[in-house]
Write an enzyme that holds these catalytic residues in place. Structure first.
Site, PDB file in Angstrom:
ATOM      1  N   HIS A 101       5.042   6.453  11.560  1.00  4.52           N
ATOM      2  CA  HIS A 101       4.522   6.219  10.204  1.00  4.52           C
ATOM      3  C   HIS A 101       3.503   7.339   9.977  1.00  4.52           C
ATOM      4  O   HIS A 101       2.295   7.117  10.007  1.00  4.52           O
ATOM      5  CB  HIS A 101       3.876   4.835  10.159  1.00  4.52           C
ATOM      6  N   ARG A 143      11.449   4.145   3.729  1.00  7.92           N
ATOM      7  CA  ARG A 143      11.000   3.196   4.760  1.00  7.92           C
ATOM      8  C   ARG A 143      12.203   2.376   5.177  1.00  7.92           C
ATOM      9  O   ARG A 143      12.958   1.889   4.311  1.00  7.92           O
ATOM     10  CB  ARG A 143       9.904   2.288   4.218  1.00  7.92           C
ATOM     11  N   ARG A 165       0.809  -1.220   0.000  1.00  6.11           N
ATOM     12  CA  ARG A 165       0.000   0.000   0.000  1.00  6.11           C
ATOM     13  C   ARG A 165       0.843   1.271   0.000  1.00  6.11           C
ATOM     14  O   ARG A 165       0.628   2.172  -0.795  1.00  6.11           O
ATOM     15  CB  ARG A 165      -0.871   0.049   1.259  1.00  6.11           C
ATOM     16  N   THR A 166       1.796   1.333   0.942  1.00  7.77           N
ATOM     17  CA  THR A 166       2.507   2.595   1.131  1.00  7.77           C
ATOM     18  C   THR A 166       3.347   2.938  -0.088  1.00  7.77           C
ATOM     19  O   THR A 166       3.286   4.054  -0.609  1.00  7.77           O
ATOM     20  CB  THR A 166       3.367   2.527   2.414  1.00  7.77           C
ATOM     21  N   LYS A 217      25.434  -5.169  -1.334  1.00 10.52           N
ATOM     22  CA  LYS A 217      26.893  -5.322  -1.371  1.00 10.52           C
ATOM     23  C   LYS A 217      27.538  -4.686  -0.140  1.00 10.52           C
ATOM     24  O   LYS A 217      28.740  -4.525  -0.079  1.00 10.52           O
ATOM     25  CB  LYS A 217      27.465  -4.665  -2.636  1.00 10.52           C
TER      26      LYS A 217
HETATM   27  C1  NCD Z   1       1.917  -0.909   8.356  1.00 16.72           C
HETATM   28  C2  NCD Z   1       3.410  -0.683   8.465  1.00 16.72           C
HETATM   29  O1  NCD Z   1       4.163  -1.031   7.580  1.00 16.72           O
HETATM   30  O2  NCD Z   1       3.772  -0.128   9.482  1.00 16.72           O
HETATM   31  N1  NCD Z   1       1.426  -1.120   7.090  1.00 16.72           N
HETATM   32  C3  NCD Z   1       1.178  -0.057   6.282  1.00 16.72           C
HETATM   33  O3  NCD Z   1       1.984   0.805   6.079  1.00 16.72           O
HETATM   34  N2  NCD Z   1      -0.054   0.000   5.750  1.00 16.72           N
HETATM   35  C4  NCD Z   1       1.411  -1.876   9.335  1.00 16.72           C
HETATM   36  C5  NCD Z   1       1.880  -3.282   9.267  1.00 16.72           C
HETATM   37  O4  NCD Z   1       2.828  -3.634   8.578  1.00 16.72           O
HETATM   38  O5  NCD Z   1       1.253  -4.094   9.965  1.00 16.72           O
END
Ligand code: NCD
Length: 321
Positions: A136, A108, A58-59, A86
């Protein structure tokens, strides 16, 4: 002036006015995203690089779509095939990309604090797409937008956040945001999945779902973050579902019009009943995904405005214009 920051690293740095500014602009991007022609030129000519050092559906896809809808040149760095494999450090990777003059860097990373560290080394806007169990921010903003559109407000609501609180950056960012907007927050989960010092958060803590859900307007479920667990935090998934999995029966303790949320990815039959997750009368899980694109468009638009202001008027036209 609202939202004057260079980066979006966490909800911690935002004021209630900043949050409202993002949500108001996001509403406009929801409308744009529902049109056949979904384009704006808010990021025209700008370069956006997405660096995801952790799995994401999703993100990452919504940051990519958001950038494209705003007219940016978007590149997804494939970490699995990069020099990270590497042995290149995060900072060297970031400095390498920085030399290519990106304007927005979406990151991320599994380590809490890694994105803040990186933001100090580059001269573009950095957006935190999740760092370890720290923050997040765009998830909390898209959750707030979903709640505001479903409930008509984002204040004075009772919000129950349920499950693996200890390992969840989603819970952390939501706690901060919902607190800033003056909501009543309940944390529900087994004591082994509560963070240490939870008593100081200023919210109610429950280990019983029925009691915790009583009178809730919003029920936010969390995934069991097994990748962040190094031992036996729960007896078994079956036992966990029995006590903490959300189904229609447990939801009956909340208000009759309570909405059900989950950031995804979901483990059906572990933290939530599959049928309830798909019940469009209660679940807003798909709305959260839709809001995710709009919120990321709004955040990048606002950061790009700040970047332009900081750098002075950007050159327009071609090189020889
Ligand atoms: C979340 C995350 O990666 O923190 N997912 C997301 O971004 N929609 C929550 C999760 O991984 O459970």
């Amino acid at each position: 002036m609202t939202f004057r920051a260079r980066h979006l690293l966490g909800i911690e740095q935002l004021t209630p006015e900043d949050i409202r500014a993002v949500l108001d602009l996001s509403d406009r991007y929801v409308e744009l995203s529902r049109r056949t022609i979904k384009h704006s030129d808010a990021l025209a000519g700008m370069t956006q690089i997405n660096m995801f050092f952790e799995a994401s559906t999703r993100t990452q896809s919504s940051f990519e779509l958001a950038g494209k809808r705003l007219g940016a040149d978007v590149m997804n760095m494939s970490v699995a095939h990069s020099s990270v494999k590497k042995g290149e450090t995060l900072i060297d990777t970031a400095l390498t990309l920085n030399a290519m003059h990106p304007d927005l860097l979406v990151v991320r990373h599994p380590a809490s604090g890694a994105v803040n560290l990186l933001a100090e080394k580059v001269n573009c806007a950095v957006l935190n797409a999740g760092d370890g169990r720290h923050e997040h921010p765009t998830q909390a903003l898209l959750d707030a937008l979903t709640i505001r559109r479903a409930k008509g407000r984002i204040q004075r609501l009772t919000v129950a956040i349920c499950g693996d609180i200890a390992h969840s950056r989603v819970a952390r960012s939501n706690l901060i945001l919902l607190g800033k907007m003056e909501n009543r927050i309940r944390l529900i989960g087994p004591p082994t999945l509560m963070p240490t010092g939870v008593a100081e958060f200023g919210c109610e803590v429950h280990d019983d779902m029925a009691a915790g859900l009583e009178g809730a307007d919003v029920v936010m479920m969390l995934r069991l973050q097994k990748e962040r667990m190094d031992g036996g935090f729960i007896p078994s998934e079956r036992e966990y579902y029995h006590r903490y999995g959300l189904d229609a029966e447990k939801l009956a303790n909340a208000k009759p019009d309570a909405i059900v949320m989950h950031p995804g990815p979901m483990n059906r039959g572990v933290e939530i009943d599959g049928e309830l997750a798909d019940d469009i009368n209660r679940s807003v899980i798909q709305d959260q995904v839709e809001m995710g694109v709009a919120v990321r468009m709004a955040c990048m638009d606002l950061l790009a405005q700040n970047l332009r202001a900081e750098r002075g008027r950007a050159a327009t036209g071609g090189l020889y214009a």
